[in-house]
Design an enzyme around this catalytic site. Structure first.
Site, PDB file in Angstrom:
ATOM      1  N   CYS A  57       3.783   7.994  -7.500  1.00  0.00           N
ATOM      2  CA  CYS A  57       2.912   9.121  -7.122  1.00  0.00           C
ATOM      3  C   CYS A  57       3.730  10.315  -6.649  1.00  0.00           C
ATOM      4  CB  CYS A  57       1.940   8.696  -6.021  1.00  0.00           C
ATOM      5  SG  CYS A  57       0.852   7.368  -6.518  1.00  0.00           S
ATOM      6  N   ARG A 134      -4.687   6.427 -12.101  1.00  0.00           N
ATOM      7  CA  ARG A 134      -4.129   7.762 -12.371  1.00  0.00           C
ATOM      8  C   ARG A 134      -5.004   8.430 -13.439  1.00  0.00           C
ATOM      9  NH1 ARG A 134       0.763   7.301  -9.832  1.00  0.00           N
ATOM     10  NH2 ARG A 134       1.456   5.142  -9.636  1.00  0.00           N
TER      11      ARG A 134
HETATM   12  C1  BEZ Z   1       3.474   4.186  -6.958  1.00  0.00           C
HETATM   13  O1  BEZ Z   1       4.666   3.901  -7.008  1.00  0.00           O
HETATM   14  O2  BEZ Z   1       3.089   5.336  -6.935  1.00  0.00           O
HETATM   15  C2  BEZ Z   1       2.458   3.087  -6.928  1.00  0.00           C
HETATM   16  C3  BEZ Z   1       2.704   1.949  -7.652  1.00  0.00           C
HETATM   17  C4  BEZ Z   1       1.781   0.923  -7.643  1.00  0.00           C
HETATM   18  C5  BEZ Z   1       0.606   1.057  -6.910  1.00  0.00           C
HETATM   19  C6  BEZ Z   1       0.353   2.233  -6.225  1.00  0.00           C
HETATM   20  C7  BEZ Z   1       1.275   3.240  -6.237  1.00  0.00           C
END
Ligand code: BEZ
Length: 221
Positions: A57, A134
Protein backbone atom coordinates in the site's frame (compact mmCIF):
# COMPACT_ATOMS: atom_id res chain seq x y z
CA UNK A 1 -28.87 0.86 -10.83
CA UNK A 2 -26.75 -1.30 -8.56
CA UNK A 3 -26.57 -5.08 -8.55
CA UNK A 4 -26.57 -7.31 -5.54
CA UNK A 5 -24.81 -10.64 -5.21
CA UNK A 6 -24.85 -13.09 -2.33
CA UNK A 7 -21.24 -13.99 -1.56
CA UNK A 8 -20.45 -16.10 1.51
CA UNK A 9 -24.08 -15.63 2.59
CA UNK A 10 -23.47 -11.87 2.87
CA UNK A 11 -25.29 -9.35 0.72
CA UNK A 12 -22.70 -7.45 -1.30
CA UNK A 13 -23.44 -4.40 -3.46
CA UNK A 14 -21.39 -4.43 -6.65
CA UNK A 15 -21.64 -1.31 -8.79
CA UNK A 16 -21.03 -2.00 -12.46
CA UNK A 17 -19.73 -0.13 -15.47
CA UNK A 18 -22.38 2.35 -16.65
CA UNK A 19 -24.04 2.68 -13.24
CA UNK A 20 -24.42 6.05 -11.56
CA UNK A 21 -21.68 6.21 -8.93
CA UNK A 22 -23.47 5.69 -5.59
CA UNK A 23 -23.36 8.93 -3.63
CA UNK A 24 -21.90 9.05 -0.11
CA UNK A 25 -20.55 11.37 2.54
CA UNK A 26 -17.27 10.52 4.23
CA UNK A 27 -14.53 11.83 6.50
CA UNK A 28 -11.15 12.20 4.76
CA UNK A 29 -7.66 13.51 5.43
CA UNK A 30 -8.82 16.73 3.73
CA UNK A 31 -12.06 17.05 5.71
CA UNK A 32 -15.63 15.92 5.05
CA UNK A 33 -16.60 15.20 1.45
CA UNK A 34 -19.71 14.25 -0.50
CA UNK A 35 -19.16 12.55 -3.86
CA UNK A 36 -21.93 14.51 -5.57
CA UNK A 37 -20.25 17.77 -4.47
CA UNK A 38 -17.08 17.10 -6.48
CA UNK A 39 -16.64 19.60 -9.33
CA UNK A 40 -19.09 18.86 -12.12
CA UNK A 41 -16.42 19.05 -14.85
CA UNK A 42 -13.87 16.69 -13.23
CA UNK A 43 -13.17 12.98 -13.49
CA UNK A 44 -12.55 11.12 -10.24
CA UNK A 45 -10.26 8.14 -9.73
CA UNK A 46 -11.35 6.57 -6.44
CA UNK A 47 -9.14 3.77 -5.17
CA UNK A 48 -9.03 1.64 -2.06
CA UNK A 49 -6.06 0.06 -0.31
CA UNK A 50 -6.19 -2.69 2.33
CA UNK A 51 -4.43 -0.96 5.23
CA UNK A 52 -2.24 1.95 6.29
CA UNK A 53 1.36 1.21 7.36
CA UNK A 54 1.67 -1.81 5.05
CA UNK A 55 4.37 -2.21 2.40
CA UNK A 56 2.52 -2.73 -0.89
CA UNK A 57 0.00 0.00 0.00
CA UNK A 58 2.84 2.39 0.78
CA UNK A 59 4.35 1.82 -2.69
CA UNK A 60 0.97 2.32 -4.35
CA UNK A 61 0.00 5.47 -2.45
CA UNK A 62 3.47 6.91 -3.03
CA UNK A 63 3.02 6.22 -6.73
CA UNK A 64 -0.34 8.02 -6.85
CA UNK A 65 1.21 10.93 -4.92
CA UNK A 66 4.32 11.30 -7.08
CA UNK A 67 2.27 11.09 -10.30
CA UNK A 68 -0.60 13.31 -9.12
CA UNK A 69 0.37 16.00 -11.67
CA UNK A 70 -0.39 13.53 -14.47
CA UNK A 71 -3.91 13.04 -13.05
CA UNK A 72 -4.24 16.86 -12.73
CA UNK A 73 -3.32 17.15 -16.41
CA UNK A 74 -6.17 14.73 -17.20
CA UNK A 75 -8.62 16.89 -15.22
CA UNK A 76 -8.94 14.15 -12.61
CA UNK A 77 -9.24 14.20 -8.81
CA UNK A 78 -7.72 11.40 -6.74
CA UNK A 79 -9.68 9.94 -3.83
CA UNK A 80 -8.16 7.20 -1.65
CA UNK A 81 -9.90 4.95 0.86
CA UNK A 82 -9.18 2.30 3.46
CA UNK A 83 -10.93 0.83 6.46
CA UNK A 84 -8.69 2.73 8.88
CA UNK A 85 -9.23 5.65 11.25
CA UNK A 86 -8.43 9.22 10.36
CA UNK A 87 -5.67 9.11 13.01
CA UNK A 88 -4.07 6.11 11.28
CA UNK A 89 -4.27 7.93 7.94
CA UNK A 90 -2.67 11.09 9.38
CA UNK A 91 0.07 9.07 11.09
CA UNK A 92 0.82 7.14 7.89
CA UNK A 93 0.87 10.25 5.69
CA UNK A 94 3.28 11.91 8.14
CA UNK A 95 5.41 8.75 8.50
CA UNK A 96 5.85 8.38 4.72
CA UNK A 97 6.60 12.09 4.37
CA UNK A 98 9.28 11.90 7.09
CA UNK A 99 10.86 8.75 5.64
CA UNK A 100 10.69 9.41 1.90
CA UNK A 101 9.64 13.03 1.36
CA UNK A 102 6.51 11.87 -0.52
CA UNK A 103 3.32 13.65 0.59
CA UNK A 104 -0.13 12.14 -0.06
CA UNK A 105 -1.73 15.41 -1.15
CA UNK A 106 -5.23 14.11 -1.92
CA UNK A 107 -8.15 13.07 0.31
CA UNK A 108 -8.07 9.58 1.81
CA UNK A 109 -11.40 8.34 3.19
CA UNK A 110 -11.37 6.90 6.73
CA UNK A 111 -14.01 4.20 6.14
CA UNK A 112 -14.03 2.67 9.62
CA UNK A 113 -17.73 1.76 9.42
CA UNK A 114 -17.09 0.17 5.96
CA UNK A 115 -19.99 2.15 4.52
CA UNK A 116 -18.26 3.20 1.29
CA UNK A 117 -16.31 -0.07 0.94
CA UNK A 118 -19.55 -2.05 1.03
CA UNK A 119 -21.35 0.38 -1.29
CA UNK A 120 -18.62 -0.08 -3.92
CA UNK A 121 -17.96 -3.81 -3.53
CA UNK A 122 -14.48 -3.12 -2.18
CA UNK A 123 -15.03 -5.48 0.72
CA UNK A 124 -14.80 -8.97 -0.77
CA UNK A 125 -15.11 -11.40 2.17
CA UNK A 126 -13.46 -14.36 0.49
CA UNK A 127 -10.34 -12.20 0.13
CA UNK A 128 -10.64 -10.35 3.47
CA UNK A 129 -13.48 -9.79 5.94
CA UNK A 130 -11.92 -6.59 7.29
CA UNK A 131 -9.73 -4.98 4.64
CA UNK A 132 -10.78 -3.48 1.31
CA UNK A 133 -9.32 -5.07 -1.82
CA UNK A 134 -7.31 -2.85 -4.18
CA UNK A 135 -10.16 -1.35 -6.22
CA UNK A 136 -10.06 1.49 -8.73
CA UNK A 137 -13.23 3.25 -9.88
CA UNK A 138 -13.04 5.65 -12.83
CA UNK A 139 -15.94 8.11 -12.44
CA UNK A 140 -16.70 10.58 -15.24
CA UNK A 141 -17.93 14.18 -14.88
CA UNK A 142 -21.56 12.92 -15.11
CA UNK A 143 -20.75 10.76 -12.04
CA UNK A 144 -21.08 7.56 -14.05
CA UNK A 145 -18.78 4.61 -13.37
CA UNK A 146 -16.80 4.03 -16.56
CA UNK A 147 -14.16 1.46 -15.62
CA UNK A 148 -13.52 -0.74 -12.60
CA UNK A 149 -10.38 -2.60 -11.52
CA UNK A 150 -10.19 -5.02 -8.62
CA UNK A 151 -6.82 -6.35 -7.47
CA UNK A 152 -6.22 -8.73 -4.56
CA UNK A 153 -4.36 -7.85 -1.38
CA UNK A 154 -1.03 -9.31 -2.47
CA UNK A 155 -0.58 -7.65 -5.89
CA UNK A 156 0.01 -3.95 -6.38
CA UNK A 157 -1.61 -2.12 -9.25
CA UNK A 158 0.05 -0.59 -12.35
CA UNK A 159 -0.08 3.20 -12.42
CA UNK A 160 0.93 3.33 -16.08
CA UNK A 161 -2.17 1.27 -16.89
CA UNK A 162 -4.43 3.38 -14.66
CA UNK A 163 -3.27 6.57 -16.43
CA UNK A 164 -3.42 4.89 -19.85
CA UNK A 165 -6.97 3.66 -19.28
CA UNK A 166 -8.07 7.09 -18.01
CA UNK A 167 -6.65 8.83 -21.08
CA UNK A 168 -8.15 6.15 -23.35
CA UNK A 169 -11.62 6.72 -21.86
CA UNK A 170 -11.35 10.47 -22.23
CA UNK A 171 -10.01 10.23 -25.80
CA UNK A 172 -12.73 7.77 -26.75
CA UNK A 173 -15.39 10.19 -25.48
CA UNK A 174 -13.85 13.21 -27.16
CA UNK A 175 -13.35 11.72 -30.65
CA UNK A 176 -16.15 9.10 -30.62
CA UNK A 177 -13.66 6.33 -31.38
CA UNK A 178 -12.64 3.09 -29.68
CA UNK A 179 -9.20 2.30 -28.40
CA UNK A 180 -7.34 -0.84 -29.56
CA UNK A 181 -5.10 -3.16 -27.58
CA UNK A 182 -2.35 -1.28 -25.73
CA UNK A 183 -3.51 2.08 -27.12
CA UNK A 184 -1.48 5.02 -25.91
CA UNK A 185 -1.49 8.72 -26.70
CA UNK A 186 -0.29 9.31 -30.28
CA UNK A 187 -1.50 5.92 -31.56
CA UNK A 188 -4.29 5.60 -34.10
CA UNK A 189 -7.80 4.91 -32.80
CA UNK A 190 -10.49 2.58 -34.13
CA UNK A 191 -13.29 4.08 -36.19
CA UNK A 192 -16.66 2.58 -35.16
CA UNK A 193 -17.67 -0.15 -37.65
CA UNK A 194 -20.31 0.60 -40.29
CA UNK A 195 -23.93 -0.12 -39.37
CA UNK A 196 -25.42 -0.10 -42.87
CA UNK A 197 -24.32 -1.08 -46.38
CA UNK A 198 -24.21 2.62 -47.32
CA UNK A 199 -21.77 3.25 -44.47
CA UNK A 200 -19.76 0.19 -45.49
CA UNK A 201 -19.55 1.42 -49.11
CA UNK A 202 -18.54 4.93 -47.95
CA UNK A 203 -15.81 3.39 -45.85
CA UNK A 204 -14.41 1.40 -48.76
CA UNK A 205 -13.96 4.67 -50.66
CA UNK A 206 -12.50 6.63 -47.73
CA UNK A 207 -8.74 6.92 -48.25
CA UNK A 208 -8.23 9.01 -45.11
CA UNK A 209 -8.45 5.98 -42.82
CA UNK A 210 -6.29 2.88 -42.50
CA UNK A 211 -8.48 -0.10 -43.50
CA UNK A 212 -7.36 -3.46 -42.20
CA UNK A 213 -10.71 -4.89 -43.23
CA UNK A 214 -14.21 -3.45 -43.64
CA UNK A 215 -15.05 -3.67 -39.93
CA UNK A 216 -11.56 -2.81 -38.58
CA UNK A 217 -10.27 0.62 -39.56
CA UNK A 218 -8.05 3.10 -37.77
CA UNK A 219 -7.44 6.82 -38.01
CA UNK A 220 -5.14 9.45 -36.55
CA UNK A 221 -6.74 11.61 -33.86
C1 BEZ B 1 0.48 -4.59 1.83
O1 BEZ B 1 1.67 -4.92 1.84
O2 BEZ B 1 0.12 -3.49 1.47
C2 BEZ B 1 -0.55 -5.58 2.28
C3 BEZ B 1 -0.36 -6.91 1.99
C4 BEZ B 1 -1.29 -7.84 2.38
C5 BEZ B 1 -2.43 -7.42 3.07
C6 BEZ B 1 -2.63 -6.07 3.32
C7 BEZ B 1 -1.69 -5.16 2.92
Amino acid sequence: MNHENIISEKLITMPRIGDNAPDFEAVTTKGKIKLSNFAKDKWIVMFSHPADFTPVCTTEMSGFATRKKEFDALNTELLGLSIDSIHAHLGWVQNVRENTGVYFDFPIIADLDMKVSKLYGMLQPNESETAAVRAVFFIDPEKKIRLIMYYPLNVGRNLNEILRALEALQTSDKFKVAMPLDWKKGDKAIVPPPKTLDELNQRLEDDSIEKITWYLAKKNI
